[in-house]
Design a protein around this motif. Structure first.
Motif, PDB file in Angstrom:
ATOM      1  N   ALA A 147       5.146   0.011 -10.153  1.00 35.63           N
ATOM      2  CA  ALA A 147       4.461  -0.144  -8.842  1.00 35.63           C
ATOM      3  C   ALA A 147       6.092   0.605  -8.000  1.00 35.63           C
ATOM      4  O   ALA A 147       6.688   1.253  -7.922  1.00 35.63           O
ATOM      5  CB  ALA A 147       4.948  -1.381  -8.285  1.00 35.63           C
ATOM      6  N   GLU A 148       4.955   1.270  -6.538  1.00 37.74           N
ATOM      7  CA  GLU A 148       5.299   2.178  -5.339  1.00 37.74           C
ATOM      8  C   GLU A 148       5.379   1.477  -4.238  1.00 37.74           C
ATOM      9  O   GLU A 148       3.670   1.171  -4.146  1.00 37.74           O
ATOM     10  CB  GLU A 148       5.462   3.831  -6.575  1.00 37.74           C
ATOM     11  N   ILE A 149       5.702   1.425  -3.045  1.00 32.98           N
ATOM     12  CA  ILE A 149       5.621   1.365  -1.718  1.00 32.98           C
ATOM     13  C   ILE A 149       6.282   2.724  -0.868  1.00 32.98           C
ATOM     14  O   ILE A 149       7.974   3.140  -1.462  1.00 32.98           O
ATOM     15  CB  ILE A 149       5.964  -0.177  -1.405  1.00 32.98           C
ATOM     16  N   ALA A 150       5.752   3.441  -0.306  1.00 29.65           N
ATOM     17  CA  ALA A 150       6.158   4.082  -0.077  1.00 29.65           C
ATOM     18  C   ALA A 150       5.741   4.479   1.641  1.00 29.65           C
ATOM     19  O   ALA A 150       4.449   3.788   2.809  1.00 29.65           O
ATOM     20  CB  ALA A 150       5.731   5.561  -0.375  1.00 29.65           C
ATOM     21  N   SER A 151       6.722   4.704   2.646  1.00 30.31           N
ATOM     22  CA  SER A 151       6.245   4.953   4.099  1.00 30.31           C
ATOM     23  C   SER A 151       5.139   5.580   4.272  1.00 30.31           C
ATOM     24  O   SER A 151       4.203   6.620   3.291  1.00 30.31           O
ATOM     25  CB  SER A 151       7.203   6.152   4.518  1.00 30.31           C
ATOM     26  N   SER A 152       3.919   4.753   5.788  1.00 30.34           N
ATOM     27  CA  SER A 152       2.614   5.616   5.395  1.00 30.34           C
ATOM     28  C   SER A 152       1.944   5.676   4.546  1.00 30.34           C
ATOM     29  O   SER A 152       0.576   6.157   4.590  1.00 30.34           O
ATOM     30  CB  SER A 152       2.998   6.864   6.450  1.00 30.34           C
ATOM     31  N   LEU A 153       1.483   5.186   2.844  1.00 27.22           N
ATOM     32  CA  LEU A 153       1.406   5.835   1.875  1.00 27.22           C
ATOM     33  C   LEU A 153       0.406   3.953   1.862  1.00 27.22           C
ATOM     34  O   LEU A 153       1.468   3.175   1.848  1.00 27.22           O
ATOM     35  CB  LEU A 153       1.574   6.504   1.029  1.00 27.22           C
ATOM     36  N   PRO A 154      -0.433   4.409   1.140  1.00 25.62           N
ATOM     37  CA  PRO A 154      -0.777   2.712   0.506  1.00 25.62           C
ATOM     38  C   PRO A 154       0.431   2.230  -0.395  1.00 25.62           C
ATOM     39  O   PRO A 154       0.632   3.662  -1.364  1.00 25.62           O
ATOM     40  CB  PRO A 154      -2.272   2.920  -0.372  1.00 25.62           C
TER      41      PRO A 154
END
Length: 119
Positions: free
Chosen positions: A49-56
């Motif tokens: 899983a990945e969480i990035a600024s300004s992205l889903p």
């Protein structure tokens, strides 16, 4: 330099839950993304899983609907909530942080935490 320390791994029965934490310290400015990877014995490391600024947020198909990634910027900590665990989730889980430094990205890794799911 950024230091990442994972915690929260362990042994759990199938169907159970665990929450992994990844505490970041050091020069933590401009961390634009955090992610969790895993590596099972004899297999390649894979993105969970990945969480990035300004992205889903992005999840591997195998964990969609069961795992949730989140990030607490005030605590400089990332999390991976894992529910409905399956034996095939057994692996070493690694935290990754991507930092924007100037015009390029630098990746940092934690030391890994073992997750074992018994059937």
């Amino acid at each position: 330099q950024v230091q990442l320390v994972e915690s929260g791994g362990g042994l759990v029965q199938a169907g159970g839950s665990l929450r992994l934490s990844c505490a970041a310290s050091g020069n933590i400015f401009n961390i634009v993304a955090m992610a969790w990877y895993r590596q099972a014995p004899g297999k390649q490391r894979e993105l969970v899983a990945e969480i990035a600024s300004s992205l889903p947020t992005n999840y591997a198909d195998s964990v969609k609907g069961r795992f949730t990634i989140s990030r607490d910027n005030a605590k400089n900590t990332g999390y991976l909530q894992m529910n409905s665990l399956k034996p095939e989730d057994t692996a070493v889980y690694y935290c990754n942080a991507r930092q924007l430094t100037g015009t390029y990205f630098r990746n940092y890794w934690g030391q890994g935490t073992q997750v074992t799911v018994s059937s």
